[in-house]
Design an enzyme around this catalytic site. Structure first.
Site, short mmCIF file in Angstrom:
data_model
loop_
_atom_site.label_atom_id
_atom_site.label_comp_id
_atom_site.label_asym_id
_atom_site.label_seq_id
_atom_site.Cartn_x
_atom_site.Cartn_y
_atom_site.Cartn_z
N LYS A 125 0.87 -1.18 0.00
CA LYS A 125 0.00 0.00 0.00
C LYS A 125 0.90 1.23 0.00
CE LYS A 125 -4.37 1.21 0.12
NZ LYS A 125 -5.56 0.55 -0.43
N ASP A 165 -6.94 4.51 -4.62
CA ASP A 165 -7.62 4.39 -3.32
C ASP A 165 -8.21 5.79 -3.07
OD1 ASP A 165 -7.78 2.42 -0.79
OD2 ASP A 165 -7.47 4.42 0.01
P1 NDP Z 1 -12.74 8.04 -3.11
O1 NDP Z 1 -11.68 9.02 -2.86
O2 NDP Z 1 -13.21 7.83 -4.51
O3 NDP Z 1 -14.03 8.35 -2.22
C1 NDP Z 1 -13.94 8.43 -0.84
C2 NDP Z 1 -15.26 8.96 -0.30
O4 NDP Z 1 -15.25 8.89 1.12
C3 NDP Z 1 -15.50 10.41 -0.67
O5 NDP Z 1 -16.87 10.62 -0.81
C4 NDP Z 1 -14.94 11.17 0.52
O6 NDP Z 1 -15.55 12.43 0.72
C5 NDP Z 1 -15.28 10.21 1.67
N1 NDP Z 1 -14.24 10.30 2.70
C6 NDP Z 1 -12.91 10.06 2.57
N2 NDP Z 1 -12.28 10.25 3.73
C7 NDP Z 1 -13.22 10.64 4.61
C8 NDP Z 1 -13.19 10.99 5.97
N3 NDP Z 1 -12.05 10.98 6.67
N4 NDP Z 1 -14.38 11.32 6.57
C9 NDP Z 1 -15.53 11.33 5.86
N5 NDP Z 1 -15.61 11.00 4.56
C10 NDP Z 1 -14.49 10.66 3.95
O7 NDP Z 1 -12.20 6.66 -2.49
P2 NDP Z 1 -12.69 5.17 -2.80
O8 NDP Z 1 -14.15 5.15 -3.06
O9 NDP Z 1 -11.76 4.58 -3.78
O10 NDP Z 1 -12.38 4.45 -1.39
C11 NDP Z 1 -13.34 4.37 -0.35
C12 NDP Z 1 -12.96 3.25 0.61
O11 NDP Z 1 -12.90 2.00 -0.10
C13 NDP Z 1 -11.58 3.39 1.30
O12 NDP Z 1 -11.65 2.81 2.58
C14 NDP Z 1 -10.68 2.52 0.42
O13 NDP Z 1 -9.54 2.07 1.11
C15 NDP Z 1 -11.64 1.37 0.11
N6 NDP Z 1 -11.29 0.57 -1.06
C16 NDP Z 1 -11.18 1.15 -2.29
C17 NDP Z 1 -10.89 0.37 -3.39
C18 NDP Z 1 -10.87 0.92 -4.77
O14 NDP Z 1 -10.81 0.12 -5.71
N7 NDP Z 1 -10.94 2.21 -4.97
C19 NDP Z 1 -10.61 -1.08 -3.24
C20 NDP Z 1 -10.85 -1.60 -1.92
C21 NDP Z 1 -11.15 -0.78 -0.87
P3 NDP Z 1 -15.20 13.71 -0.19
O15 NDP Z 1 -15.97 13.48 -1.48
O16 NDP Z 1 -15.69 14.88 0.58
O17 NDP Z 1 -13.72 13.67 -0.39
#
Ligand code: NDP
Length: 450
Positions: A125, A165
């Site tokens: 990671k 991510d």
């Molecule tokens: P994105 O950056 O596309 O989206 C993240 C979302 O979560 C956004 O809406 C963001 O809000 C919100 N967010 C992020 N951090 C916080 C926080 N500290 N408090 C509140 N809201 C928050 O990321 P992903 O969708 O790719 O990832 C989401 C989760 O899925 C993570 O845990 C990641 O590790 C996990 N994951 C992702 C994979 C992938 O393929 N992308 C694979 C496996 C797991 P805002 O829009 O305001 O930034």
């Protein structure tokens, strides 16, 4: 099992202030106790002590110039945790909350998740404390180029293959890939999540969210139920949340919420997916803007959340899909979900439920799919992208989706069978941890002391 306790104590001493990493390590090691009792040879080979220690951790300085001409400095990380089953594989996170402990927790989880997919990928990671919010395209590009200017010497299609991510989507992967190509002169599958015209896999963008819904479907099928007609709570509004919502609609369910870092949106008619995509994928706007088109929906800003948790988990529903970030679901949220009738939880995010929330779900014996199993569809499809790059092919959506469904069903089966084997048939946390660990540990023993 004193050595589980000792290993955790040693981690706290040798890696101070890495609370998320201890949380992840404790969850895994506690689940492994019954396995260690039956199979003392893991202790004889010092597998636990070896598996909690990354093979390599890279930390570096990233200097880049913002639009005003000022030099900015950020921290960069890549943790190459375990390469027993294949090249290191795991995403890059760009978010101001990122520390070396965050990346270690994510890398540790990735080892077992990747093992569960049954594909030849190790765990890694990376990321940075860079905050992409409010930055122009030019700033994002210069930051990504600066990040890759150090990272390129540590990665490669057969050594370490990063992906996206939080804060790293198609745009960032493009800039990172362009810089890798410029520095090495090689056009190769060194990153996944690439654009479809330059080596990407059809279905990769959708895979994590779709996979989390397939996993929920697998859990419900085991109970003789389906997602059809079910009301679902989703958190997040990024890549994982959007494609979770899309697949829920395809399955005949009704997703009624999504969240971003500023607040929670609830639309009792079902979230308007086209509008959500436009707001988040195109305009990168706040969810509050949703109300301009749908004034009947409700929006709760973060400062109005309950003191002990989050607004999104306080609505009546059948199923919940946490898809934002770690520890976004507290014990009080878990109580509220159970009291409101939720009986299925599939985690799209990594470690979204706090340890005491997980305890509540396990005590209640509901269908609970932990992130390392339920969100493994993303990394599995990344490996399918690597396979397509190696053979210089591009597979059609039907083939990728069929494989994704098969992989998710297989992960569910392994978790359920292992939970059954250890006399805790409803505990997929234990099933996922033991099934993932056993694969890596057995291969580590085969490889000798390296
Ligand atoms: P994105 O950056 O596309 O989206 C993240 C979302 O979560 C956004 O809406 C963001 O809000 C919100 N967010 C992020 N951090 C916080 C926080 N500290 N408090 C509140 N809201 C928050 O990321 P992903 O969708 O790719 O990832 C989401 C989760 O899925 C993570 O845990 C990641 O590790 C996990 N994951 C992702 C994979 C992938 O393929 N992308 C694979 C496996 C797991 P805002 O829009 O305001 O930034």
């Amino acid at each position: 099992m004193p050595y589980v306790h000792e290993t955790l104590e040693n981690l706290r001493k040798s890696s101070p202030a890495q609370t998320e990493f201890y949380q992840a390590a404790e969850e895994v090691l506690e689940c492994l106790r019954p396995l260690f009792k039956r199979s003392p040879h893991y202790h004889e080979h010092s597998i636990i002590e070896r598996i909690v220690e990354p093979e390599r951790q890279i930390m570096f300085r990233i200097c880049w110039t913002d639009d005003t001409g000022r030099v900015q400095v950020n921290k960069g990380y890549r943790v190459q945790f375990n390469s027993t089953l294949g090249p290191y594989k795991g995403g890059l996170r760009f978010h101001p909350s990122v520390t070396s402990g965050t990346i270690k927790f994510l890398g540790f989880e990735q080892i077992f998740k990747n093992a569960l997919t049954g594909l030849p990928i190790g765990g890694g990671k990376g990321g940075s404390d860079f905050d992409p919010k409010g930055r122009s395209d030019g700033e994002i590009m210069r930051f990504c180029q600066a990040y890759m200017s150090e990272l390129y010497r540590h990665i490669g299609p057969h050594t370490d293959v990063p992906a996206g991510d939080i804060g790293v989507g198609g745009r960032e992967i493009g800039y990172l890939y362009g810089q890798y190509k410029r520095l090495t002169g090689r056009y190769e599958g060194v990153l996944t999540g690439k654009g479809l015209d330059w080596g990407g896999s059809i279905g990769r963008k959708e895979a994590t969210g779709y996979g989390a819904v397939y996993f929920a479907q697998n859990m419900l099928e085991a109970l003789g139920k389906t997602l059809e007609g079910k009301t679902c709570l989703v958190s997040g509004a990024g890549n994982v949340a959007i494609y979770t919502i899309e697949k829920l609609y395809e399955m005949g369910a009704k997703p009624v919420t999504c969240t971003d870092s500023r607040g929670t949106l609830h639309d009792a008619k079902g979230v308007d997916l086209d509008l959500l995509k436009e707001l988040k994928e195109v305009n990168r706007a706040s969810l509050e803007v949703y109300l301009e088109k749908h004034p009947e929906a409700s929006y709760t800003p973060v400062d109005e959340y309950p003191e002990d948790g989050h607004a999104v988990w306080r609505f009546k529903a059948d199923a919940a899909f946490p898809c934002a970030t770690q520890n976004e679901l507290t014990a009080a949220d878990a109580e509220a979900l159970l009291a409101n009738g939720v009986y299925c939880i599939s985690e799209g995010a990594n470690m979204p439920s706090a340890a005491d929330a997980v305890d509540r779900f396990l005590e209640a014996k509901i269908a609970y799919g932990p992130g390392k199993a339920a969100n493994a569809g993303g990394v599995a499809t990344s490996q399918l992208e690597m396979a397509q790059n190696n053979s210089m092919e591009q597979w059609p959506l039907e083939k990728v989706d069929e494989k994704l469904k098969e992989i998710m069903a297989n992960i569910h089966r392994q978790c359920a069978d292992t939970a059954e084997e250890f006399d805790e048939p409803t505990n997929l946390v234990l099933g996922a941890n033991i099934a993932g660990f056993r694969k890596v540990a057995d291969a580590m023993i085969d490889h000798g002391v390296v």
